[in-house]
Write an enzyme that holds these catalytic residues in place. Structure first.
Site, PDB file in Angstrom:
ATOM      1  N   HIS A 188       0.859  -1.189   0.000  1.00 53.48           N
ATOM      2  CA  HIS A 188       0.000   0.000   0.000  1.00 53.48           C
ATOM      3  C   HIS A 188       0.893   1.237   0.000  1.00 53.48           C
ATOM      4  O   HIS A 188       1.748   1.387   0.884  1.00 53.48           O
ATOM      5  CB  HIS A 188      -0.851   0.045   1.269  1.00 53.48           C
ATOM      6  N   GLU A 191      -1.807   6.073  -1.218  1.00 48.32           N
ATOM      7  CA  GLU A 191      -3.227   6.244  -0.889  1.00 48.32           C
ATOM      8  C   GLU A 191      -3.325   7.530  -0.061  1.00 48.32           C
ATOM      9  O   GLU A 191      -4.151   8.382  -0.319  1.00 48.32           O
ATOM     10  CB  GLU A 191      -3.741   5.028  -0.098  1.00 48.32           C
TER      11      GLU A 191
HETATM   12  N1  ADE Z   1      -6.488  -2.131   5.640  1.00 51.01           N
HETATM   13  C1  ADE Z   1      -7.727  -2.305   5.204  1.00 51.01           C
HETATM   14  N2  ADE Z   1      -8.039  -1.399   4.265  1.00 51.01           N
HETATM   15  C2  ADE Z   1      -6.958  -0.628   4.098  1.00 51.01           C
HETATM   16  C3  ADE Z   1      -6.648   0.475   3.272  1.00 51.01           C
HETATM   17  N3  ADE Z   1      -7.530   0.991   2.397  1.00 51.01           N
HETATM   18  N4  ADE Z   1      -5.427   1.022   3.386  1.00 51.01           N
HETATM   19  C4  ADE Z   1      -4.553   0.518   4.250  1.00 51.01           C
HETATM   20  N5  ADE Z   1      -4.799  -0.512   5.046  1.00 51.01           N
HETATM   21  C5  ADE Z   1      -5.990  -1.085   4.966  1.00 51.01           C
HETATM   22 ZN    ZN Z   2      -6.207  -1.787   0.794  1.00 45.86          ZN
END
Ligand code: ADE
Ligand code: ZN
Length: 325
Positions: A188, A191
């Site tokens: 990730h 975001e």
């Molecule tokens: N865990 C669950 N959803 C998430 C997200 N969108 N970003 C980071 N961790 C997560």
């Molecule tokens: Zn995620």
């Protein structure tokens, strides 16, 4: 229904609220604080979302609970036309990072996935994730669990949780361990942490996919690099819009990134938390950007190419994408 591939789905995050409510009732746990008046999940912002997510997860305490969760999630995904899905699963939540316990959870999840494949024709692969805000030291035993169970089912390794907690490089040890064990890598990034976070994840963790990655749009040089290196973005536009990463669907950069040659794909992230489904994502993309069958075929091909599965599985899924004769 259009056959779909989903690369970014958190297993617990896909738990229907009714499922978690029923589990809480069975275990006499009062979880009323995490639900709103309509019975959906209630939270104020992303960090509160993470804590509500963890509260919901706390009622899943046995391999059997995870087998039931897997069955419920895959049945719903299959109903959306998903033929292949990758789910983020964390040994942090499944046995607290203990390898013996993790093996039991994994066995139960794998059996449930086999049953779902036979019943609904949906294939699941597991991407193991430490939780970033639990810290790099917790990530090491999680990487160990992943490395010890890599195989046909456990194929990927990632990093979920609060992107603003530490730097990707803090997790290099865990990612190196996972890479050496043969796991494929995603993380990730971009975001919440801006383009720099994407750049850091690519450089310091040598991932081939990025979870979200959409804030890369702030840095044209990085966008070109992602396109040149063929790094696939696991885009979850409905999640981003619901959480306020972008103010509207129109403002979401998925189409701009695609136009720049970045390999984008479409997923739901935590569908009931963000009031979405794969069908809704497709509808909104068609409505907002005019995506047609050809564009959806392109992103599905991107997803198939970037899927963390072996060649036989990829060929089997490719067959399911072929138009009926
Ligand atoms: N865990 C669950 N959803 C998430 C997200 N969108 N970003 C980071 N961790 C997560
Ligand atoms: Zn995620």
């Amino acid at each position: 229904m259009t056959p779909k591939i989903e690369l970014h789905l958190h297993l617990e995050g896909a738990a229907p609220p009714d499922f978690i409510r029923a589990m809480a009732k069975e275990k006499s746990v009062d979880l009323s604080r995490i639900f709103d008046a309509d019975g959906g999940y209630a939270y104020r912002d992303f960090n509160h979302f993470l804590s509500v997510y963890e509260a919901a997860t706390s009622v899943l305490t046995s391999p059997e609970d995870y087998a039931r969760l897997t069955a419920a999630v895959l049945e719903e995904s299959a109903a959306q036309g998903v033929v292949y899905t990758e789910s983020f699963i964390s040994p942090d939540f499944c046995g607290g990072g203990d390898l013996g316990a993790w093996r039991e959870y994994l066995h139960a999840i794998g059996e449930a996935a086999d049953r779902a494949e036979a019943a609904h024709g949906i294939t699941l692969r597991a991407c193991i994730t430490p939780i970033r805000h639990f810290g790099p030291d917790r990530a090491k035993p999680i990487a160990c669990c992943a490395a010890e169970t890599v195989g046909d089912f456990v194929t990927g390794f990632g990093l979920a949780g609060d992107e603003m907690a530490g730097k990707p490089g803090d997790f290099a040890y865990a990612f190196d361990m996972a890479r050496e064990a043969g796991l494929r890598l995603t993380c990730h990034a971009g975001e919440w942490g801006g383009a720099a976070s994407v750049r850091d994840a690519v450089r310091d963790l040598r991932v081939e996919r990025i979870g979200h990655g959409v804030q890369a749009i702030e840095d044209p040089g990085l966008v070109d690099q992602l396109a040149e290196d063929g790094i696939t973005l696991e885009c979850c536009p409905g999640s981003n819009v619901f959480l306020g990463v972008f103010p509207s669907w129109k403002a979401h950069p998925i189409e701009k990134l695609r136009q720049k040659g970045v390999k984008v794909t479409v997923s739901t992230d935590d569908p009931p938390f963000f009031h979405t489904t794969m069908t809704r994502e497709y509808e909104m993309l068609a409505e907002t950007f005019g995506w047609d069958e050809e564009v959806f075929a392109e992103v599905t091909r991107n997803a198939l190419d970037a899927a963390f599965c072996d060649a036989d599985t990829r060929a089997k899924i490719a067959k399911k994408l072929e138009p009926a004769a």
